[in-house]
Each structure stands twice: as C-alpha cells, then as structure tokens.
Design an enzyme around this catalytic site. Structure first.
Site, PDB file in Angstrom:
ATOM      1  N   CYS A   1       5.764  -6.916   7.741  1.00 53.91           N
ATOM      2  CA  CYS A   1       6.827  -6.428   8.625  1.00 53.91           C
ATOM      3  C   CYS A   1       7.143  -7.483   9.675  1.00 53.91           C
ATOM      4  CB  CYS A   1       6.404  -5.137   9.312  1.00 53.91           C
ATOM      5  SG  CYS A   1       7.741  -4.383  10.275  1.00 53.91           S
TER       6      CYS A   1
ATOM      7  N   CYS B   1       3.316   8.423   0.995  1.00 59.34           N
ATOM      8  CA  CYS B   1       3.812   7.511   2.030  1.00 59.34           C
ATOM      9  C   CYS B   1       4.092   6.152   1.375  1.00 59.34           C
ATOM     10  CB  CYS B   1       2.769   7.386   3.137  1.00 59.34           C
ATOM     11  SG  CYS B   1       3.242   6.238   4.437  1.00 59.34           S
TER      12      CYS B   1
ATOM     13  N   GLU C   1       0.822  -1.187   0.000  1.00 57.75           N
ATOM     14  CA  GLU C   1       0.000   0.000   0.000  1.00 57.75           C
ATOM     15  C   GLU C   1       0.864   1.248   0.000  1.00 57.75           C
ATOM     16  OE1 GLU C   1      -2.929  -0.462   3.060  1.00 57.75           O
ATOM     17  OE2 GLU C   1      -3.799  -2.164   1.986  1.00 57.75           O
TER      18      GLU C   1
ATOM     19  N   CYS D   1       0.319  -2.217  15.878  1.00 53.96           N
ATOM     20  CA  CYS D   1       0.388  -1.950  14.433  1.00 53.96           C
ATOM     21  C   CYS D   1      -0.271  -3.061  13.623  1.00 53.96           C
ATOM     22  CB  CYS D   1       1.850  -1.796  14.018  1.00 53.96           C
ATOM     23  SG  CYS D   1       2.076  -1.600  12.247  1.00 53.96           S
TER      24      CYS D   1
ATOM     25  N   CYS E   1       5.373  -4.841  16.305  1.00 51.61           N
ATOM     26  CA  CYS E   1       4.880  -3.881  17.297  1.00 51.61           C
ATOM     27  C   CYS E   1       3.410  -4.190  17.579  1.00 51.61           C
ATOM     28  CB  CYS E   1       5.022  -2.460  16.764  1.00 51.61           C
ATOM     29  SG  CYS E   1       6.720  -2.057  16.325  1.00 51.61           S
TER      30      CYS E   1
HETATM   31  N1  SAH Z   1       8.301   0.587  10.386  1.00 55.38           N
HETATM   32  C1  SAH Z   1       8.648   1.948  10.520  1.00 55.38           C
HETATM   33  C2  SAH Z   1       7.922   2.844   9.563  1.00 55.38           C
HETATM   34  C3  SAH Z   1       6.434   2.602   9.335  1.00 55.38           C
HETATM   35  S1  SAH Z   1       5.323   2.816  10.658  1.00 55.38           S
HETATM   36  C4  SAH Z   1       8.431   2.416  11.929  1.00 55.38           C
HETATM   37  O1  SAH Z   1       7.780   1.720  12.693  1.00 55.38           O
HETATM   38  O2  SAH Z   1       8.933   3.469  12.259  1.00 55.38           O
HETATM   39  C5  SAH Z   1       4.994   4.542  10.738  1.00 55.38           C
HETATM   40  C6  SAH Z   1       4.528   5.043  12.127  1.00 55.38           C
HETATM   41  O3  SAH Z   1       3.221   4.569  12.472  1.00 55.38           O
HETATM   42  C7  SAH Z   1       5.432   4.571  13.252  1.00 55.38           C
HETATM   43  O4  SAH Z   1       5.902   5.679  13.970  1.00 55.38           O
HETATM   44  C8  SAH Z   1       4.529   3.724  14.126  1.00 55.38           C
HETATM   45  O5  SAH Z   1       4.901   3.816  15.470  1.00 55.38           O
HETATM   46  C9  SAH Z   1       3.174   4.315  13.847  1.00 55.38           C
HETATM   47  N2  SAH Z   1       2.057   3.415  14.125  1.00 55.38           N
HETATM   48  C10 SAH Z   1       2.033   2.074  13.997  1.00 55.38           C
HETATM   49  N3  SAH Z   1       0.814   1.595  14.345  1.00 55.38           N
HETATM   50  C11 SAH Z   1       0.057   2.670  14.676  1.00 55.38           C
HETATM   51  C12 SAH Z   1      -1.297   2.816  15.110  1.00 55.38           C
HETATM   52  N4  SAH Z   1      -2.116   1.771  15.228  1.00 55.38           N
HETATM   53  N5  SAH Z   1      -1.748   4.060  15.354  1.00 55.38           N
HETATM   54  C13 SAH Z   1      -0.952   5.134  15.207  1.00 55.38           C
HETATM   55  N6  SAH Z   1       0.331   5.051  14.785  1.00 55.38           N
HETATM   56  C14 SAH Z   1       0.837   3.840  14.537  1.00 55.38           C
HETATM   57 FE1  SF4 Z   2       6.739  -2.735  11.516  1.00 53.24          FE
HETATM   58 FE2  SF4 Z   2       6.463  -1.761  13.996  1.00 53.24          FE
HETATM   59 FE3  SF4 Z   2       6.684  -0.082  11.926  1.00 53.24          FE
HETATM   60 FE4  SF4 Z   2       4.466  -1.569  12.245  1.00 53.24          FE
HETATM   61  S1  SF4 Z   2       5.190   0.075  13.606  1.00 53.24           S
HETATM   62  S2  SF4 Z   2       5.567  -1.226  10.352  1.00 53.24           S
HETATM   63  S3  SF4 Z   2       5.326  -3.483  13.077  1.00 53.24           S
HETATM   64  S4  SF4 Z   2       8.221  -1.541  12.679  1.00 53.24           S
END
Ligand code: SAH
Ligand code: SF4
Length: 363
Positions: A132, A125, A96, A139, A136
């Site tokens: 991934c 974006c 996406e 996420c 986390c």
């Molecule tokens: N993998 C990388 C980049 C993509 S995620 C990273 O984690 O930094 C982009 C941002 O979305 C990250 O800062 C992450 O903490 C945030 N994020 C992930 N899940 C989320 C959610 N459910 N609500 C709000 N932000 C979220």
């Molecule tokens: Fe991967 Fe964590 Fe970023 Fe989600 S927030 S894309 S699980 S690194």
C-alpha cells in the site's frame, strides 16, 4: 509501479469472453458457457469445463490461455476459526486474504456478531493491491510500500480460491465480502470496480453483502457514489481533527477532513444504507473524550455508524493499544449523542490476520 497484464480468463467479463469465442469462430453461447464455468461454477482449469468442445479448449490453451485461478500457498488457522491465506499470483507476488467464519464482528451490519452456530455465515476479507502507498503510521501493510496493483482477475481470484477451499455453496450460505485487506482499493479503482461487477454478475454476491473501505481518496468517493452497482462504503476516519490526522495518515495533507466530510455528506446513500466510519484507537493519541466529542461534531449531519477498533499492535508500530475502559468511554460518548458505535472484536489476532496486520510474512 509495474502493472501486470492478466494472462488468464478469470477477470474477463462476458463481453471480453464473447470476443474470444468470436475469434475462435464459436457461437455466442460458448461465451456464456465459459462465463458460467469460470464464475458461478468456479472451475479451476479448461480441462474441467466439459461443456466446451475439446477442440475449442485446446485452441485456447494453444494461445497460452487458462482459467488462471490464483494459488493458495499457505493457510494460517487461528484459535477463533479465522484463516489467513497467503495467495500467490502468476508472477509470484503474494497477497493475504482472510476467512472469518460466523461473521466479522460488525463490519457489515449493525455491529452485532453475525450469529449462528455453524459457519453458514462468513466474511472474506480481500486485498486490492500488493502492499500500500498510503503510509498510515499504525498499519503494518504500509511498511511494505506499494509493489503493484492487483488485476480484476486477481481480486476476484482471491474470493474464488477461498470459496473453493472452504467448499462454499453460494445458494445455501450467507457470505459477506469486505475489501479491507492489503492495499487501498480506491487507488486501484478500475480493477476494483470490475472485480465487484464480476462478483455480483458472475460469482453471485449481492452488492449489499460487500463493503469497501477507503482511507479517504476523495475524488474516488465521488465517482463511487455514481456507480450503478457498488458495495457499501466505509471510511477510515481514525482522527477527530486535521492536526492528528495529518500525523497518523499523511494523505490527510492532500484530502483533509473538510473535504472528506463534504464527500461523505454528499454521498448518495441507498434506502436504509449508512456510511461506516472506522476509527482505530491509539492510546493517548486520538482516544480521549474530547476526541470523541469532536467526532460527534464531524459526523452530526451524516447518516452513519462508527466501528471502533483498538489498535492491533505489531512490530515497528510505535503506538499502543488503549485500555478497554477507555474504548468503552469513547463509545459511550458517541452513542449518547445518537451515533451508533460498535467495538470491533479483533479476529485472528494470534495469526496476524486482524485489521492492519496483513503483511507478507512468508515469501
Ligand atoms: N486501505 C483501506 C482498507 C484496508 S485497511 C483503508 O485503510 O481503509 C482496513 C482497516 O484497518 C482500516 O480502517 C484501517 O484504519 C484499519 N487498521 C489499519 N492498521 C490497523 C491496526 N494496526 N490496528 C487496527 N486497525 C488497523
Ligand atoms: Fe493502506 Fe492506510 Fe489502509 Fe494500511 S490503513 S492498507 S496504509 S490505506
């Protein structure tokens, strides 16, 4: 994890295109013409590269080569103008990519909306992996697990496909790129960096208009600091101490906050540059005033700003979104301590395009 070999020309740098031209006994300037056609002109197939002799194009096709732009499979348009694209790669995997007109609510700069009534400014974006591996807990992308890395061509290809779909004129419009889509860019480091160089040298994005976000792959943060061409750095902090971070971001057991903060502190910033720390607020978990005070201590000696994101909820996510006044209270503690902090407006929440909501919903 299976790695896909890129069948297309998109993703090759000038040197690699030169080698192809050489192999076909073409003069050096043919490589330049190929490069110009694929990147700045964003042409989708060899047939439309009219600067090249028909014979050369035919020979390339005979070898099974094509430009190889990824295909837009679906568009989901949000009420706020955000468009979520489902983009298909040559093996059928999809990722996406999100188009956010009129800026991004603060990822790039000072946290203010980018402004402008027309979409002469926009942010794309971009995803770096199919799924991934970082897992986390808040996420949605994490729920997919990791399928594979994207190639450099597939990363650049998302941008090119969206620019063409939006009919963007790079000379006239101010665009930003954030590598904040699906995947952890620093676990696909070489391909990601090659894509960055192609976007800068080929497609025409200044490095200052790109930001990459990492969950905290410490050794790659160090490598990244040494790159001659690099986007700005954002780090997903998301917790104020190791106990909480271990729970919500399992990678913290490998690279803990001490290591992460050391790398952030040592990171060689350019003139006027700051590191962005992203902090997803989870109700009752990491959003109390005492957590804000811990964040202040962590960031005290780092030239940075903080983007606060109230959790975007989703199926299978056990956390809840804090109330707005809790978010504001958290922000105030940071700003009163001299740390610029901004609340990020969720974009395209109605179409699952907001942070952490990217997940392949349609096959
Ligand atoms: N993998 C990388 C980049 C993509 S995620 C990273 O984690 O930094 C982009 C941002 O979305 C990250 O800062 C992450 O903490 C945030 N994020 C992930 N899940 C989320 C959610 N459910 N609500 C709000 N932000 C979220
Ligand atoms: Fe991967 Fe964590 Fe970023 Fe989600 S927030 S894309 S699980 S690194």
């Amino acid at each position: 994890m299976a790695e896909l070999t890129q069948p297309g020309l998109l993703g090759l740098d000038f040197k690699e295109l030169s080698r192809i031209a050489q192999k076909h006994r073409q003069p050096e300037y043919r490589a330049r013409q190929l490069f110009e056609a694929i990147y700045p002109q964003r042409l989708a197939n060899l047939d439309s590269i009219s600067t090249l002799p028909r014979q050369f194009r035919a020979a390339l096709k005979e070898e099974g080569l094509e430009v190889g732009q990824p295909r837009i499979e679906k568009r989901f348009e949000s009420a706020d103008g955000t468009i979520r694209y489902l983009i298909a790669m040559s093996d059928g995997e999809t990722v996406e990519t999100v188009w956010m007109p009129e800026g991004d609510g603060g990822e790039m700069g000072d946290g203010s909306d980018a402004g402008g009534t027309d979409w002469d400014r926009a942010t794309i974006c971009v995803s770096s992996q199919v799924g991934c591996a970082v897992n986390c807990q808040f996420c949605l992308t994490a729920q997919l697990g990791i399928k594979r890395n994207l190639t450099a061509g597939e990363i650049v290809g998302q941008v090119v496909a969206v620019l063409n779909d939006r009919d963007v004129d790079m000379e006239r419009q101010r665009l930003n790129i954030v590598f904040m889509g699906m995947g952890e860019p620093f676990l696909n480091y070489e391909n990601f960096m090659k894509a960055v160089r192609l976007l800068v040298e080929g497609v025409g994005f200044p490095e200052s208009r790109m930001t990459v976000s990492t969950s905290g792959i410490v050794p790659r943060i160090v490598d990244f600091g040494a790159e001659p061409i690099r986007p700005k750095l954002a780090i997903s902090l998301n917790a104020s101490n190791d106990e909480i971070r271990n729970q919500i971001m399992p990678l913290n057991r490998k690279w803990n906050l001490g290591m992460l903060m050391q790398a952030a502190h040592d990171f060689p910033l350019r003139n006027r540059e700051r590191i962005t720390f992203e902090y997803v607020l989870l109700n009752g978990v990491n959003d109390a005033p005492e957590h804000a005070r811990e964040v202040v201590e962590l960031l005290r000696r780092i030239r940075c700003k903080v983007n606060l994101i109230a959790l975007n909820p989703g199926p299978g996510i056990v956390f809840a979104t804090p109330e707005e006044k809790r978010v504001h209270a958290f922000q105030q503690i940071l700003t009163q301590s001299g740390i610029p902090a901004f609340i990020r407006r969720p974009r395209g929440r109605d179409i699952y395009a907001a942070c952490g909501q990217l997940k392949r919903t349609v096959a």
